[in-house]
Write an enzyme that holds these catalytic residues in place. Sequence first.
Site: not given
Ligand code: BGC
Length: 383
Positions: A143, A217, A219, A283, A320, A348
């Site tokens: 990231h 990102h 949730y 994941d 993702q 994502e």
């Molecule tokens: C990833 C995870 C990671 C998370 C972090 C996701 O985009 O695929 O593996 O732990 O981001 O918050």
Amino acid sequence: MKIRTLVMQMSVLGLSLLMISGCKTKQQKSTEAMKIKKEVVGVSDGKEVILYTLRNANGMTVKITNYGAIVTELTAPDKTGKFENVVLGFDRTDSYWKEPYISNCCYLGAIVGRYGNRIAKGKFVQNGKDYVLAINNGPNSLHGGIKGFDKVVWDSEPFENTDGQGVKLSYLSRDMEEGYPGNLSVTVYYTLMNDNSLKIDYDGSIDQACPVNITHHGYFNLTGNAKTNILGHEMQILADRYTVVDSTLIPTGELRPVAGTPMDFNQPHPIGERIEQVTGGYDHNYVLSDGIMPIRKIARIKEPVSGRVMEVFTTEPGVQFYSGNFLNGVLTGSGNVQYNDHWGFCLETQHFPDSPNQPLFPSAVLEPGARYKHTTVYRFGIE
Ligand code: BGC
């Protein structure tokens, strides 16, 4: 007599039209004034941190801060019309930089980049030159590195158009920031649409070739105010293949069919139904196309108790699906809720993980003179 009646009717009609078009009531004015609220909520890196609250015509609201371009709260109605928060976040904006675990954890609601997802061993070659990035996730770079786009203060301004109202966020990532070549100028437009969507448009340009992969990102937890984990959410992902990964979540290069495996979400399944059969939980990057595509629906999620539904549309070739496997309960978020494992899920939209080292994956390289363009829409409804 008849003529007089007609004139009276016309004038009554004329008056009511005038009230609709010109003379707004106090209530109408205050609702409009509420459409966009701007508050200064702190200082980070010597820059003002602003929190915007947007409200659409149906009463849906979103809070967005220019720190990390983070969506801190998003409300959507359930089947009884009750608005509740459907994302994980913090009530206090300064928690995003003060909370001790956040720096190496969760990227809650942020825009991640310059390269969202993983780059193996933090290394890639561009135009014959080796580049080395910070290692911040096992042996890999994740990231965007130590201080990615989720931890910088963006320039921001609110806007309004016929679709709804939004916030424009801009950031200049300088040549060699976090080890990436080229001055990358990036703009993210969040629009809270009147059809109950949150639309994210990305735009960028660069002066040297570099892989660029920017994503949101967020949730999501459609129970409302994160009442339970997300294992009961019924997930549908319209994709036939996924990128197989090694134990450090780096793709092996294989694109494997989902058919007949717990990875298959072409028909809706509760997230928790087969998660135990997937080592570490979901994941994984699902393959949507072999390059940038016209925007299309790629996922639909339903939370059966609240009746909330979210549909996802994108132009990106991958998504993702992350089932919040590492949340671990280390963060206490909005409304004092402890975010345990699987308390939120992410979708994502992106280029594939580690594409700089995978010649057969769609290229994420942005060349000088070209434009980085990406649109993703999260649309909310009920069923
Ligand atoms: C990833 C995870 C990671 C998370 C972090 C996701 O985009 O695929 O593996 O732990 O981001 O918050």
